[in-house]
Design a protein around this motif. Structure first.
Motif, short mmCIF file in Angstrom:
data_model
loop_
_atom_site.label_atom_id
_atom_site.label_comp_id
_atom_site.label_asym_id
_atom_site.label_seq_id
_atom_site.Cartn_x
_atom_site.Cartn_y
_atom_site.Cartn_z
N ALA A 1 43.49 61.71 33.59
CA ALA A 1 42.91 62.95 34.05
C ALA A 1 42.46 62.78 35.39
CB ALA A 1 41.92 63.57 33.10
N ILE A 2 41.99 61.61 35.95
CA ILE A 2 41.44 60.95 37.12
C ILE A 2 42.61 60.25 38.00
CG2 ILE A 2 39.64 60.00 38.28
CD1 ILE A 2 38.71 62.28 36.60
N LEU A 3 42.98 59.47 37.64
CA LEU A 3 44.24 58.80 38.60
C LEU A 3 45.23 58.07 37.61
CD1 LEU A 3 42.65 55.08 39.42
CD2 LEU A 3 41.96 56.55 37.56
N ALA A 4 46.37 57.69 38.32
CA ALA A 4 47.66 57.55 37.76
C ALA A 4 47.56 56.10 37.18
CB ALA A 4 48.81 57.71 38.86
N ALA A 5 48.17 55.62 36.45
CA ALA A 5 48.41 54.32 35.75
C ALA A 5 48.70 53.29 37.03
CB ALA A 5 48.94 54.26 34.59
N PRO A 6 48.40 52.00 36.70
CA PRO A 6 48.96 51.12 37.80
C PRO A 6 50.35 50.83 37.53
CG PRO A 6 47.72 50.02 36.03
CD PRO A 6 47.32 51.54 35.80
N LYS A 7 51.05 50.62 38.82
CA LYS A 7 52.41 50.27 38.77
C LYS A 7 52.79 49.08 38.01
CE LYS A 7 53.23 53.25 42.69
NZ LYS A 7 53.51 53.17 44.16
N PRO A 8 53.50 48.67 37.22
CA PRO A 8 53.84 47.45 36.77
C PRO A 8 54.40 46.53 37.78
CG PRO A 8 54.89 49.10 35.13
CD PRO A 8 54.31 49.81 36.55
N HIS A 9 53.78 45.48 37.51
CA HIS A 9 54.42 44.18 38.51
C HIS A 9 54.36 44.42 39.96
CE1 HIS A 9 56.24 43.04 34.65
NE2 HIS A 9 56.81 44.05 34.69
N GLU A 10 53.11 45.41 40.33
CA GLU A 10 52.97 45.76 41.50
C GLU A 10 52.47 44.35 42.23
OE1 GLU A 10 51.18 49.04 44.83
OE2 GLU A 10 50.67 48.81 42.34
N ARG A 11 52.69 43.71 43.32
CA ARG A 11 52.17 42.56 44.01
C ARG A 11 50.98 43.17 44.82
NH1 ARG A 11 52.10 39.49 48.42
NH2 ARG A 11 51.87 37.23 48.08
N ILE A 12 49.82 42.78 44.79
CA ILE A 12 48.60 42.89 45.44
C ILE A 12 48.29 41.58 46.15
CG2 ILE A 12 46.39 43.59 45.28
CD1 ILE A 12 46.76 45.30 43.01
N PRO A 13 48.30 41.61 47.30
CA PRO A 13 47.88 40.48 48.15
C PRO A 13 46.52 39.94 47.92
CG PRO A 13 48.57 42.12 49.73
CD PRO A 13 48.47 42.53 48.34
N PRO A 14 46.41 38.59 47.87
CA PRO A 14 45.22 37.95 47.51
C PRO A 14 44.00 38.25 48.56
CG PRO A 14 46.69 36.31 48.37
CD PRO A 14 47.34 37.48 48.19
N THR A 15 42.87 38.42 48.08
CA THR A 15 41.60 38.70 48.77
C THR A 15 40.50 38.41 48.05
OG1 THR A 15 40.58 40.41 50.24
CG2 THR A 15 41.37 41.19 48.23
N GLU A 16 39.28 38.83 48.82
CA GLU A 16 38.13 38.29 48.10
C GLU A 16 38.03 38.79 46.61
OE1 GLU A 16 34.65 39.85 50.52
OE2 GLU A 16 34.75 37.97 51.60
N ARG A 17 37.09 38.08 45.85
CA ARG A 17 37.13 38.67 44.44
C ARG A 17 36.05 39.90 44.31
NH1 ARG A 17 39.69 35.42 40.36
NH2 ARG A 17 39.94 33.40 41.19
N ILE A 18 36.27 40.70 43.32
CA ILE A 18 35.53 41.92 43.19
C ILE A 18 35.39 42.01 41.72
CG2 ILE A 18 37.60 43.45 43.43
CD1 ILE A 18 35.88 45.67 44.35
N VAL A 19 34.06 42.34 41.32
CA VAL A 19 33.69 42.53 39.89
C VAL A 19 33.59 43.81 39.35
CG1 VAL A 19 31.94 41.69 38.21
CG2 VAL A 19 32.66 40.08 39.79
N ALA A 20 33.68 44.15 38.41
CA ALA A 20 33.40 45.27 37.69
C ALA A 20 32.72 45.05 36.28
CB ALA A 20 34.72 46.44 37.42
N ILE A 21 31.63 45.91 36.08
CA ILE A 21 31.02 45.71 34.81
C ILE A 21 31.00 47.21 34.09
CG2 ILE A 21 28.87 45.13 33.77
CD1 ILE A 21 28.36 43.25 35.88
N GLY A 22 31.36 47.40 32.95
CA GLY A 22 31.29 48.52 32.17
C GLY A 22 30.32 48.20 30.96
N THR A 23 29.17 49.22 30.63
CA THR A 23 28.55 49.20 29.45
C THR A 23 27.89 50.46 29.15
OG1 THR A 23 26.42 47.78 28.88
CG2 THR A 23 26.48 48.43 30.95
N SER A 24 27.32 50.44 28.04
CA SER A 24 26.83 51.53 27.42
C SER A 24 25.43 51.47 26.52
CB SER A 24 27.70 52.61 26.64
OG SER A 24 27.35 53.81 26.20
N ALA A 25 25.28 51.61 25.17
CA ALA A 25 24.19 51.52 24.64
C ALA A 25 23.80 50.36 24.79
CB ALA A 25 24.54 52.05 23.02
N GLY A 26 22.54 49.90 25.13
CA GLY A 26 22.12 48.59 25.30
C GLY A 26 22.38 48.09 26.51
#
Length: 241
Positions: free
Chosen positions: A39-64
């Motif tokens: 509903a917000i964005l399309a799914a990632p393309k399979p086997h798409e090559r993304i050039p290496p760059t800096e790490r990026i961290v995502a955190i998801g949480t809810s109750a607690g």
């Protein structure tokens, strides 16, 4: 204000936020259709090559999660990778919550604004009532803060954030799914896993509610499970990998 009273104030605010979240959002969430991140964005393309760059961290949480973030974020070093966070929380509370965490931490923590750059030593928290997406421009990451329907009956949604990470960061991404009720984030974490990201779930013993991490494990998107007290160290060590 000494460190004990600051921590005490964050905990008090967290309790109030949780109570307000339940009373203000419950009917809207229960009545909403259970949409996917499509509903917000399309799914990632399979086997798409993304050039290496800096790490990026995502955190998801809810109750607690407010207390979990209170443990993780103050344990991070200023040299840690840039971090994007979805904590299920209603509007008008995330800015104050981020400000209080910022007072407890060495890194900078604030509510995300549209087109903010994601840089080392900075954590951006999704505003309540808005989705947070990671985008890439060359070797740099930035965020979009967008309106839209609830996804997995949440706005912000962890699934939306994690899918955007799979699309923009690929194997440069690192995902953590922490304590929470339901299954928001489980599908997005599997998409991150399939894109080559490192993915972690908080273990059951240290969770207030093991729902979201359990579903992520069940869907096969988790590489390892960690106790909460080891999450900060795991993030701090990423630049050494």
């Amino acid at each position: 204000m000494n460190s004990f009273s600051r921590i005490d104030s964050v905990r008090a605010a967290s309790s109030g936020i949780a109570a307000n979240s339940q009373t203000q959002n419950m009917h809207e969430r229960l009545d909403a259709p259970k949409l996917t991140a499509d509903a917000i964005l399309a799914a990632p393309k399979p086997h798409e090559r993304i050039p290496p760059t800096e790490r990026i961290v995502a955190i998801g949480t809810s109750a607690g999660g407010t207390k979990a973030l209170e443990v993780v974020l103050p344990g991070l070093k200023k040299t840690c990778p840039g971090i994007v966070i979805v904590q299920h929380m209603p509007e008008k509370f995330t800015a104050a919550f981020a400000m209080r965490l910022n007072q407890l931490s060495a890194i900078e923590i604030r509510e995300a604004r549209d087109r903010d750059l994601v840089t080392p030593g900075l954590a951006l928290i999704a505003p309540g009532g808005k989705h947070l997406l990671v985008r890439r421009n060359g070797l740099k990451y930035y965020v979009n803060v967008v309106n839209g329907p609830m996804v997995c009956r949440h706005r912000p949604s962890v699934d939306v954030l994690f899918r955007s990470m799979a699309c923009a960061a690929g194997r440069n991404g690192v995902g953590y799914i922490l304590t929470g009720m339901g299954d928001d984030g489980a599908r997005g974490m599997r998409e991150m896993f399939d894109a080559g990201a490192q993915t972690f779930a908080q273990n059951e013993a240290s969770c207030v509610v093991f729902g979201m991490p359990k579903e992520a494990v069940r869907m096969g998107g988790v590489r390892d499970q960690l106790p909460l007290e080891r999450v900060a160290d795991s993030i701090n060590r990423l630049y050494a990998l």
